[in-house]
Write an enzyme that holds these catalytic residues in place. Structure first.
Site, PDB file in Angstrom:
ATOM      1  N   ASP A 106      44.486 -65.748  50.689  1.00  0.00           N
ATOM      2  CA  ASP A 106      43.339 -65.031  50.109  1.00  0.00           C
ATOM      3  C   ASP A 106      42.520 -65.961  49.222  1.00  0.00           C
ATOM      4  OD1 ASP A 106      45.183 -65.184  48.072  1.00  0.00           O
ATOM      5  OD2 ASP A 106      45.065 -63.075  47.488  1.00  0.00           O
ATOM      6  N   SER A 107      43.014 -67.202  49.044  1.00  0.00           N
ATOM      7  CA  SER A 107      42.197 -68.240  48.398  1.00  0.00           C
ATOM      8  C   SER A 107      40.900 -68.451  49.180  1.00  0.00           C
ATOM      9  CB  SER A 107      42.981 -69.547  48.295  1.00  0.00           C
ATOM     10  OG  SER A 107      43.541 -69.894  49.544  1.00  0.00           O
ATOM     11  N   ASP A 164      47.528 -63.551  54.375  1.00  0.00           N
ATOM     12  CA  ASP A 164      47.708 -62.922  53.063  1.00  0.00           C
ATOM     13  C   ASP A 164      47.215 -61.476  53.056  1.00  0.00           C
ATOM     14  OD1 ASP A 164      48.922 -64.070  50.861  1.00  0.00           O
ATOM     15  OD2 ASP A 164      47.211 -65.353  50.404  1.00  0.00           O
ATOM     16  N   LYS A 218      51.792 -62.125  54.033  1.00  0.00           N
ATOM     17  CA  LYS A 218      52.324 -62.534  52.722  1.00  0.00           C
ATOM     18  C   LYS A 218      51.765 -61.606  51.659  1.00  0.00           C
ATOM     19  CE  LYS A 218      50.876 -66.401  50.345  1.00  0.00           C
ATOM     20  NZ  LYS A 218      50.355 -65.816  49.093  1.00  0.00           N
ATOM     21  N   GLU A 250      52.004 -60.790  47.162  1.00  0.00           N
ATOM     22  CA  GLU A 250      52.425 -61.294  45.856  1.00  0.00           C
ATOM     23  C   GLU A 250      53.251 -60.256  45.110  1.00  0.00           C
ATOM     24  OE1 GLU A 250      49.094 -62.820  43.582  1.00  0.00           O
ATOM     25  OE2 GLU A 250      48.402 -64.053  45.269  1.00  0.00           O
ATOM     26  N   GLU A 278      54.799 -70.390  43.071  1.00  0.00           N
ATOM     27  CA  GLU A 278      53.593 -71.090  42.610  1.00  0.00           C
ATOM     28  C   GLU A 278      53.627 -71.294  41.102  1.00  0.00           C
ATOM     29  OE1 GLU A 278      49.860 -69.472  43.998  1.00  0.00           O
ATOM     30  OE2 GLU A 278      48.691 -70.862  42.749  1.00  0.00           O
TER      31      GLU A 278
HETATM   32  O1  KIV Z   1      45.980 -67.876  48.891  1.00  0.00           O
HETATM   33  C1  KIV Z   1      46.584 -68.947  48.944  1.00  0.00           C
HETATM   34  O2  KIV Z   1      46.030 -69.985  49.333  1.00  0.00           O
HETATM   35  C2  KIV Z   1      47.978 -68.973  48.543  1.00  0.00           C
HETATM   36  C3  KIV Z   1      48.654 -70.306  48.479  1.00  0.00           C
HETATM   37  C4  KIV Z   1      48.132 -71.079  47.356  1.00  0.00           C
HETATM   38  C5  KIV Z   1      50.135 -70.180  48.456  1.00  0.00           C
HETATM   39  O3  KIV Z   1      48.545 -67.963  48.273  1.00  0.00           O
END
Ligand code: KIV
Length: 278
Positions: free
Chosen positions: A49-50, A88, A118, A120, A187
């Site tokens: 989600d970055s 994500d 994924k 969090e 992280e």
């Molecule tokens: O969103 C992302 O890029 C991440 C990584 C930094 C693990 O969650």
């Protein structure tokens, strides 16, 4: 289904089996061409989600939506034939209940064809992880610094600095593993704590700003190739300088357009030739 194979469970189980073995190589990818370039070199591609920050210019990952993640997940899946692709789950798509999490995970899985999702969190999302895994969709966990909690935490704070927080991280890691996740991102966590967490749990840990003792590592692709234009976190190592390469190419192109040296003879079409191809 990819390449005619039902490989989802296999891909994730292969990564799970790498616990304590050859480190798992992971990078983020958000687009088709980058997925094509990385696919031969990594074990796992994360559509993080970055993407909301890196490609869309949002201030935090809270700018990511389910639709955004699905669109980028589809693009990465088109460019990847080998790596395990994980997408994500954006903030707001899973926290409320196991039912909400499962509905969102199903959308991501069915609309992208990715291997896993994924999300969090630790103890507080264990029910969500268990529901998604039970439905047959593999899950990667993410503890330590959780970018989706940046507003709640009052900034990006390194974790594992107090005994209470270390104990909480251990509980979170246990909860994620017990709920059935096949791997766990750690992280922004004190190095020795990340190493202890890695020894403590039975699923592979993937570090980012964590420890070389983790079972694998991940970085954001734009950070790693030196394309990030905003602040780069301390844990990033830039293996290339694409900022300079792009700026230099743009400056040379601009000079050639202004001096009318581009397009040159090799980049235009003659009326006579039938050999010309666009
Ligand atoms: O969103 C992302 O890029 C991440 C990584 C930094 C693990 O969650």
């Amino acid at each position: 289904m990819r390449n005619g194979l039902s490989c989802r469970q296999d891909q994730c189980e292969t990564i799970r089996a790498r616990k304590g073995g050859v480190p798992v190589v992971c990078l983020t990818a958000y687009t088709y061409p980058v997925a094509r370039l990385l696919d031969d070199h990594v074990d796992l591609l994360l559509v993080g989600d970055s993407v909301a920050m890196v490609l869309h210019g949002h201030k935090t990952t809270l700018g990511a939506s389910l639709e955004m993640m699905i669109a980028h997940g589809q693009a990465v899946m088109r460019g990847s034939s080998k790596a395990c692709v994980v997408v994500d789950m954006p903030a707001g798509s899973y926290e409320t209940s196991a039912a909400q999490a499962l509905a969102s995970a199903r959308r991501i899985s069915e609309e992208t064809g990715c291997e896993a999702v994924k999300l969090e969190g630790g103890v507080e999302v264990a029910l969500q992880i268990a529901a998604i895994v039970t439905a047959g969709i593999p899950v990667m966990g993410h503890i330590g610094l959780q970018p989706q909690s940046v507003e709640k935490d009052g900034g990006y704070k390194i974790k594992g600095r107090t005994p209470e927080n270390v104990a909480a991280l251990m509980r979170d890691a246990d909860a994620v593993a017990k709920a059935g996740a096949f791997s766990l991102v750690i992280e922004g966590t004190v190095e020795t704590v990340a190493a202890d967490l890695t020894r403590h749990i039975t699923i592979p840990t993937i570090g980012i700003g964590a420890s070389r003792d983790c079972d694998g590592q991940i970085l954001v692709i734009d950070d790693m190739v030196g394309l990030t234009v905003d602040r780069v976190p301390k844990f990033v190592k830039e293996y290339a300088d694409l900022r300079s390469a792009v700026a230099d190419a743009a400056a040379r192109y601009a000079a050639e357009v202004r001096s009318r040296t581009f397009p040159g003879p090799g980049h235009v079409f003659s009326a006579a030739s039938d050999k010309d191809k666009a």
